[in-house]
Design an enzyme around this catalytic site. Structure first.
Site, PDB file in Angstrom:
ATOM      1  N   LEU A 127       1.113  -1.021   0.270  1.00 43.95           N
ATOM      2  CA  LEU A 127      -0.278   0.423   0.116  1.00 43.95           C
ATOM      3  C   LEU A 127       0.742   0.662   0.085  1.00 43.95           C
ATOM      4  CD1 LEU A 127      -3.268   0.286   2.465  1.00 43.95           C
ATOM      5  CD2 LEU A 127      -1.771   2.480   1.461  1.00 43.95           C
ATOM      6  N   HIS A 231       7.742   1.442  10.422  1.00 45.22           N
ATOM      7  CA  HIS A 231       8.478   3.181  10.554  1.00 45.22           C
ATOM      8  C   HIS A 231       7.190   4.163  10.416  1.00 45.22           C
ATOM      9  CE1 HIS A 231       9.449   6.231   7.376  1.00 45.22           C
ATOM     10  NE2 HIS A 231      10.651   5.380   7.677  1.00 45.22           N
TER      11      HIS A 231
END
Length: 338
Positions: A127, A231
């Protein structure tokens, strides 16, 4: 809003490549390599062309399109059954407990064990939303459209589903986890290993990775601190996964240490709450905010709209009908917007 999700086409290769160059590394499913992307696109075309409702190893690529301009501004992917061509490796975090009667102490050591426990699962991944479109819920549209696609083609997906989140990447594009563990065995930096994996697959892991458990205490402080953390750009994605019913069950990515989230496919919220209905009217008389999807395989499309009950069917708003290219009498699936 003039955006919709649709199946990827050949002409989408260039915009996908341009987006891949914006990922900043560590994004294995969207490599900044035209040849590798073309191979993935060909595999996706094969999956869309196959009409048998059986489970096998396939990849579906979807894109976010601005209907008004024709621009592709985002993408996502669905893998039907991982670990069929090559082993699907993860690290599982576990604990080894040992007791010393002489010392009168119990010692507990956290360990990383290389495993293929998740082999055979379906996977949602890849994504990416263009930085210029990160508003208005488009990331949510990309993410949840995958589950509506799965609901429409349920027989082609496994009973368990996973999502790997990108781990911590430093400002130089390196991975503290990789540097503290795998990099010592492979003799290459994270960027090179990540690129190799994205383009050629990860069979080299099976050939070179240590098979024995790794004591976490023996890793560097920076490597330990990165274990199981997404992240910063993936924190919102992690929250979306949790809202769908995914959970972190101590599996992490072997490259960057990012968390792997898992769920039972039929328990994923969007899949569980999706409903089928026939459009009885197209009007602006209100309704609940929803995702609406229509079509199968290469004809699949999904967009935001409003939905309300209307006789034996539902009514949707005109802009949603226009974005999806549908009208009265068409069967759709829909689910409330979160």
């Amino acid at each position: 809003m003039t955006f919709r999700i649709r199946a990827a086409r050949d002409e989408d290769l260039q915009p996908l490549y341009e987006m891949a160059k914006l990922t900043g590394g560590g994004f294995t499913n969207l490599p900044a390599d035209r040849t590798a992307l073309a191979v993935k696109m060909a595999r996706s075309h094969e999956a869309y062309a196959r009409t048998d409702d059986t489970l096998t190893d396939e990849l579906f690529i979807l894109v976010l399109e601005n209907v008004a301009t024709g621009e592709v501004r985002g993408t996502c992917q669905i893998f039907t059954q991982v670990g069929q061509r090559y082993p699907f490796y993860s690290y599982r975090i576990g604990t080894l407990t040992q007791h010393s009667a002489e010392l009168g102490r119990t010692f507990r050591a956290d360990m990383l064990s290389l495993t293929t426990d998740l082999e055979g699962c379906s996977e949602v991944g890849g994504l990416f939303l263009h930085p210029g479109e990160r508003a208005g819920g488009l990331g949510m549209l990309l993410a949840r459209s995958r589950y509506l696609f799965i609901a429409k083609h349920r027989a082609r997906f496994a009973d368990r589903i996973l999502a790997e989140l990108r781990g911590i990447i430093d400002e130089a594009g390196g991975s503290p986890f990789w540097d503290g563990l795998a990099g010592r065995f492979f003799g290459m930096n994270f960027q090179d290993a990540d690129q190799f994996n994205a383009v050629r697959g990860h069979q080299f892991i099976a050939d070179l990775f240590p098979k024995h458990p790794i004591y976490i205490a023996m890793l560097s402080e920076h490597a330990r601190a990165a274990i199981g953390l997404p992240h910063p750009s993936g924190r919102a994605a992690m929250r979306m996964l949790e809202n769908e019913g995914f959970a972190f069950e101590n599996y992490i990515d072997i490259f960057d240490g990012g968390p792997t989230m898992t769920a039972k496919t039929d328990n994923v919220r969007t899949i569980r709450e999706a409903r089928m209905a026939t459009i009885a009217a197209v009007d602006d008389d209100g309704g609940e905010a929803a995702l609406v999807a229509t079509g199968r395989l290469a004809d699949f499309r999904c967009a935001y709209g409003t939905v309300r009950e209307c006789g034996d069917g539902i009514a949707i708003n005109p802009s949603c009908a226009a974005n999806l290219g549908i009208g009265e009498g068409i069967e759709v699936s829909h689910v409330g917007r979160l």
